[in-house]
Enzyme design. Structure first.
Site, PDB file in Angstrom:
ATOM      1  N   GLY A 168       0.808  -1.206   0.000  1.00 65.28           N
ATOM      2  CA  GLY A 168       0.000   0.000   0.000  1.00 65.28           C
ATOM      3  C   GLY A 168       0.843   1.258   0.000  1.00 65.28           C
ATOM      4  N   ASP A 212       9.341  -8.679   8.492  1.00 66.13           N
ATOM      5  CA  ASP A 212       9.643  -7.881   7.294  1.00 66.13           C
ATOM      6  C   ASP A 212      10.720  -6.837   7.610  1.00 66.13           C
ATOM      7  OD1 ASP A 212       9.353  -7.342   4.623  1.00 66.13           O
ATOM      8  OD2 ASP A 212       7.691  -5.951   4.875  1.00 66.13           O
TER       9      ASP A 212
END
Length: 778
Positions: free
Chosen positions: A466, A578
Site C-alpha cells: 500500500g 519484514d
C-alpha cells in the site's frame, strides 16, 4: 482697538478721544489700573454690561493731583476728561456709549432668552438646572432629529416601522453640568434617571436594533451609522476615548461583531458599542424571589431605572414591566469610573436605530436628576401608544407561502443528498467487537482530513502492501503517517485487529509507535508516528545525502535492540517478519526506528507458532520459512542479517542487473571473504572512512545471521552484545552447508578457505521482483 465717544450735557458738542489701557478685555466689576503721569496709579470700576475692548486708557483723576483713585460709579458723580489740560472737572455727568447698536441687540437677546425660559418652564415639571421630569412630552422643547417626533398626545416616537435603516434622536435641549465644582465643593458625577419605553415591531419576533439612553458631549450625530451602531457611532470612531459617550443599550438584535450575548439584552457601553457589561433582559420579582424574563419587543411598556453613584463609582441598571414597582435587585450593577467620560457640559437623551426591519420605538415618560434621586414618573399621566396591528391577509400570501415551502423542501433534499455523499465519503466498517478498542481506533473522517483527502502531495512512499501518507490530526495537530493497505478478506480480521491494538502498546526508543487503525470496505489503515527523515533506503540507494559509518553503525545497533525487545523483553513474542531498510525510519536525529508492523505476528513465550502463508520480501526470507511457512525469531534474525549486509555494502540483497557472480549479495560477500577481500564489499560511498574492525564485524555477523541452518544463527541478544562490544565475535564458527557438511570457519579467512552458501534466488528473477511482497495472507 476701539474708540470711546464721550459726551457731556455741559457741552454743546460731543468730544471724541482715544482711550487706551493695558487690559484688552474686561467685564462689569473689573478694575483697571494704569499709570498716571508715570508715577501714580488710578482705578476705574467698570459699570457696563458688555465687553469693552481698547488699546489704552488715558489718565483720569480728580482736579486734585494728589488723589490717585477715582471710581466711575453710576450712583455718584461722574467725571469727564478735558482734552485741554488733562484734568477732571467735578459735577458734570457723562454718558459712555460703546457700540450702541450692539448693546441694543444684546438687550433684545436677553429679553428673548428670559421669555424662552419662562415658556420652557411652563411645560416641564418641578425642575431646576439639575433635574427635570416629563410625564408625557406635550409641548416639550426637546432637541429632535432623524425620524424622532412628538405626537399631539405627548408620545415621543424615535423611529417608525415605515422607514428602514434610519435613526432618531431626542435630547434635553440644555447641557447638564457634570463637573461643576462651584463654591469649593468637590466634583460629583452622580446622576439618576428613569424612563418608560415601548417597542412595537412591525412583525412579531422581528425588530429593529433598539434604543439607547445616552450621555454625550454633543447632540450632533450626523456621522453616526444606523443598525448595530444605534445611531451613535460609526466604524471609524467606535472605541475612541475621545467620544466621551455613555450609553445604556436596549438591544434586540444580536450582532456578533460587537460580542452581543443574545437578541434581547441590556448593555452598558462606554465609547464603544461593545458592552462593558450586559445581561439578558429580565427583572427581579420580590414576590417570587427570582428573576423573570422580559421581552423588549413585546409591545408592552417597560420602565428603566439608571442610577450612578459617583462616590462609589457604581452604575446600576434596573428594569420592570409597567406597573410593577422598582425591583430591589438591579439587572446590572457595574463598578465603573465615569469621571474621565463625563465632561463639564454633557447632553442627555435617547438614540434609536432601525436595520433591515423597521420598528416603532416610543418613549412615554422621562425623569432626570443630577443632584439626587430622579422623581418617579406618574404612570397614569403617560400618553397612550398604538399597539401592534395584526397583519392583514393579502391575495399573494398563499403564493408566497407555497414558494417558501418549496424552497425549504429543496433545501432539505439538497441537504439530504449532501449528507449521503459525505456519509459515503467517510464511510467505514465498525463491528460490535471493536467497541473495546475505541481509543486505538481512528475515524476515517479524521484521517481523511489529516491527509487532505489522501492527496498525492502528502504521499511519503508506496510499496507492495500500500501507500503511506503524511498527515496532521485536526484535533491535536500531531504529525502522523497513515498506511493504506488493501484488505478485502474478513477472515481473521478480529484476531488481526486485536494484534494491531496489542502492538500499539509496544514502547521502545527504536520502534516506530503504532498509534491505531481504521477499517473501511476493502481497506485497512494503520496510523504511526511521523518520522521526518523518512526511510533508511532513501539514504542508502536514493538521492539523499549518504550516511557516514558512525550513523550507519548506530542505526544497526538501534534496530538490533528493537528486535531484542520484540523477541524477548515484551509480554509476548512479536515476530516482525519484514525487517529491511525500507521499513527502518529515521527520526529528526537520524536514529533508526523499526516500523511497519503490517506483517507482524504475536504469540506467547514458549508457544509454537502454527503454519502461515509465506509473507515478506524476497532476499530477506529465511530458507526454512519458504519451505515450512513457520515464522520464528530465527527467521527475523535471518532478515536482520540481510539488512546488516545491505547497510554495510550499500546495495540490496538481490540486484539482477549486476554480473551473475554479484547478483546475490550474500554469495558475493562470501566469495570476497574466501578471497581475503571482504572489505572490498563495503559501500563505495563511504570512501573507506570507517573502522576496519567494525566493518568486518558487521559483514561477518551479517553472514552469521544469514546462516542457512536456523539453529546455527545467533539470537538477537547475542547480536546486540556483539555490536555493543559486550561479547567477542567467535574466532571459529561451524557452518552447516547443505549437501556438503560442516567446515570450520576461521575468523581471518585465507585463500584456502572454502565454504559454500546456497544461492537464495532463482534464475531469471526480474528487477521488479526484488522488492515485491508475498501477501496472500497472514
Amino acid at each position: 482697538m476701539g474708540e470711546f465717544k464721550l459726551w457731556s450735557s455741559h457741552f454743546s458738542e460731543s468730544k471724541s478721544l482715544n482711550l487706551w489701557a493695558q487690559n484688552s478685555r474686561f467685564l462689569i466689576g473689573d478694575s483697571l489700573v494704569w499709570n498716571y503721569d508715570g508715577n501714580k496709579d488710578s482705578v476705574v470700576e467698570v459699570r457696563k454690561r458688555d465687553y469693552i475692548t481698547c488699546n489704552t486708557l488715558s489718565p483720569i483723576s480728580e482736579h486734585n493731583d494728589d488723589n490717585t483713585k477715582v471710581k466711575l460709579d453710576q450712583s455718584g458723580p461722574l467725571y469727564f476728561i478735558s482734552e485741554e489740560k488733562g484734568h477732571c472737572d467735578k459735577g458734570q455727568k457723562l454718558i459712555v456709549v460703546v457700540m450702541f447698536a450692539k448693546l441694543i441687540w444684546k438687550l433684545i437677546c436677553v429679553l428673548f432668552d428670559i421669555v424662552s425660559q419662562i415658556h420652557f418652564k411652563k411645560f416641564v415639571g418641578t425642575q431646576d438646572e439639575n433635574q427635570f421630569i416629563y410625564n408625557g412630552f406635550r409641548g416639550a422643547n426637546l432637541h429632535l432629529d432623524g425620524l424622532a417626533q412628538i405626537h399631539p398626545n405627548g408620545l415621543l416616537q424615535l423611529t417608525n416601522n415605515s422607514v428602514r435603516r434610519q435613526t432618531g434622536h431626542a435630547f434635553y435641549p440644555l447641557p447638564i453640568k457634570f463637573n461643576d465644582s462651584s463654591f469649593g465643593l468637590p466634583q460629583n458625577h452622580s446622576f439618576s434617571t428613569n424612563f418608560v419605553f415601548v417597542m412595537v415591531p412591525q412583525y412579531p419576533d422581528v425588530s429593529g436594533h433598539g434604543i439607547a439612553f445616552t450621555i454625550s458631549p454633543s447632540t450632533n450625530f450626523s456621522g453616526a451609522f444606523e443598525g448595530p451602531y444605534l445611531g451613535l457611532l460609526n466604524p471609524t470612531n467606535n472605541g475612541h476615548d475621545s467620544n466621551h459617550l455613555l450609553a445604556i443599550e436596549l438591544d434586540t438584535i444580536q450582532d456578533r461583531g460587537f460580542n452581543d450575548i443574545d437578541d434581547n439584552h441590556v448593555g452598558i457601553d462606554v465609547n464603544n458599542l461593545t458592552s462593558n457589561d450586559s445581561a439578558p433582559a429580565s427583572y427581579y420579582s420580590s414576590s417570587e424571589g427570582k428573576n423573570k424574563n422580559l421581552t423588549l419587543i413585546s409591545g408592552n411598556p417597560i420602565e428603566v431605572w439608571i442610577d450612578y453613584d459617583g462616590v462609589e463609582n457604581l452604575l446600576n441598571v434596573t428594569l420592570a414591566p409597567i406597573p410593577s414597582p422598582k425591583p430591589n435587585l438591579p439587572l446590572l450593577s457595574t463598578h465603573i469610573d465615569l469621571s474621565p467620560i463625563l465632561l463639564n457640559s454633557m447632553y442627555v437623551g435617547f438614540s434609536s436605530s432601525t436595520g433591515a426591519t423597521a420598528t416603532n420605538h416610543y418613549i412615554l415618560g422621562w425623569s432626570f436628576n443630577k443632584s439626587g434621586k430622579a422623581q418617579s414618573i406618574e404612570i397614569s399621566k403617560l400618553p397612550s401608544f398604538p399597539h401592534q396591528r395584526k397583519p392583514r391577509g393579502k391575495p399573494g400570501m398563499a403564493i408566497i407561502v407555497s414558494l417558501v415551502t418549496t424552497i425549504i423542501m429543496l433545501i432539505i433534499i439538497i441537504f439530504g443528498v449532501v449528507c449521503c455523499v459525505r456519509r459515503k465519503k467517510y464511510e467505514e466498517i465498525q463491528e460490535d467487537w471493536e467497541q473495546e478498542y475505541g481509543p486505538q481506533r481512528f475515524s476515517y473522517k479524521d484521517l481523511y482530513k489529516a491527509t487532505r483527502g489522501f492527496q498525492s502531495k502528502e504521499l511519503l512512499g508506496a510499496g507492495g502492501f500500500g501507500k503511506v501518507y503524511r498527515g496532521v490530526l485536526p484535533s491535536s495537530k500531531e504529525l502522523i503517517a497513515v498506511k493504506k493497505i488493501s484488505h478485502d478478506s474478513k477472515q481473521g480480521m478480529r484476531e488481526f485487529v486485536a494484534e494491531i491494538v496489542s502492538m500499539g502498546r509496544l514502547r521502545h526508543r527504536n520502534l516506530v509507535r503504532l498509534l491505531g487503525y481504521c477499517r473501511r470496505k476493502g481497506e485497512l489503515l494503520l496510523v504511526y508516528d511521523y518520522m521526518p527523515n523518512g526511510s533508511l533506503d532513501k539514504f542508502l540507494f536514493g538521492s539523499e545525502q549518504a550516511l557516514n559509518w558512525v550513523q550507519r553503525y548506530q542505526i544497526l545497533r538501534g534496530v538490533a535492540s528493537a528486535l531484542q525487545y520484540l523477541h524477548e523483553e515484551w509480554e509476548q513474542v512479536v515476530l516482525h517478519r519484514d525487517v529491511k531498510a525500507s521499513n527502518v525510519l529515521l527520526d529528526a536525529d537520524l536514529n533508526g526506528r523499526l516500523g511497519d508492523f503490517g506483517l507482524a505476528r504475536l504469540h506467547d513465550h514458549g508457544e509454537i507458532l502454527e503454519t502461515t502463508n509465506v509473507v515478506g520480501t524476497l532476499g530477506y526470507l529465511a530458507p526454512e520459512f519458504s519451505r515450512t511457512g513457520k515464522a520464528t525469531t530465527s527467521t527475523d534474525v535471518y532478515s536482520f542479517g540481510a539488512f546488516m549486509l545491505e547497510v554495510a555494502c550499500g546495495r540490496k540483497p538481490i540486484e539482477t542487473q549486476r554480473l551473475p557472480e554479484e547478483r546475490v549479495l550474500i554469495d558475493w560477500v562470501i566469495e570476497n571473504w574466501k578471497q581475503g577481500a571482504i572489505l572490498e564489499t563495503s559501500d563505495p560511498r563511504l570512501r573507506g572512512e570507517y573502522l576496519k574492525e567494525e566493518m568486518e564485524l558487521v559483514l561477518k555477523l551479517g553472514l552469521f545471521c544469514s546462516h542457512p541452518n536456523a539453529a546455527a544463527r545467533p539470537s538477537m541478544r547475542q547480536v546486540v552484545q556483539y555490536l555493543g562490544g559486550d561479547a567477542l565475535f567467535p574466532n571459529d564458527i561451524l557452518l552447516d552447508i547443505v549437501g556438503i557438511g560442516t567446515l570450520g570457519v576461521c575468523n581471518e579467512a585465507s585463500p584456502e578457505f572454502v565454504m559454500s552458501f546456497p544461492s537464495s534466488v532463482l534464475k531469471g528473477f526480474q528487477d521488479s521482483m526484488s522488492s515485491s511482497l508475498l501477501h496472500s495472507g497472514r
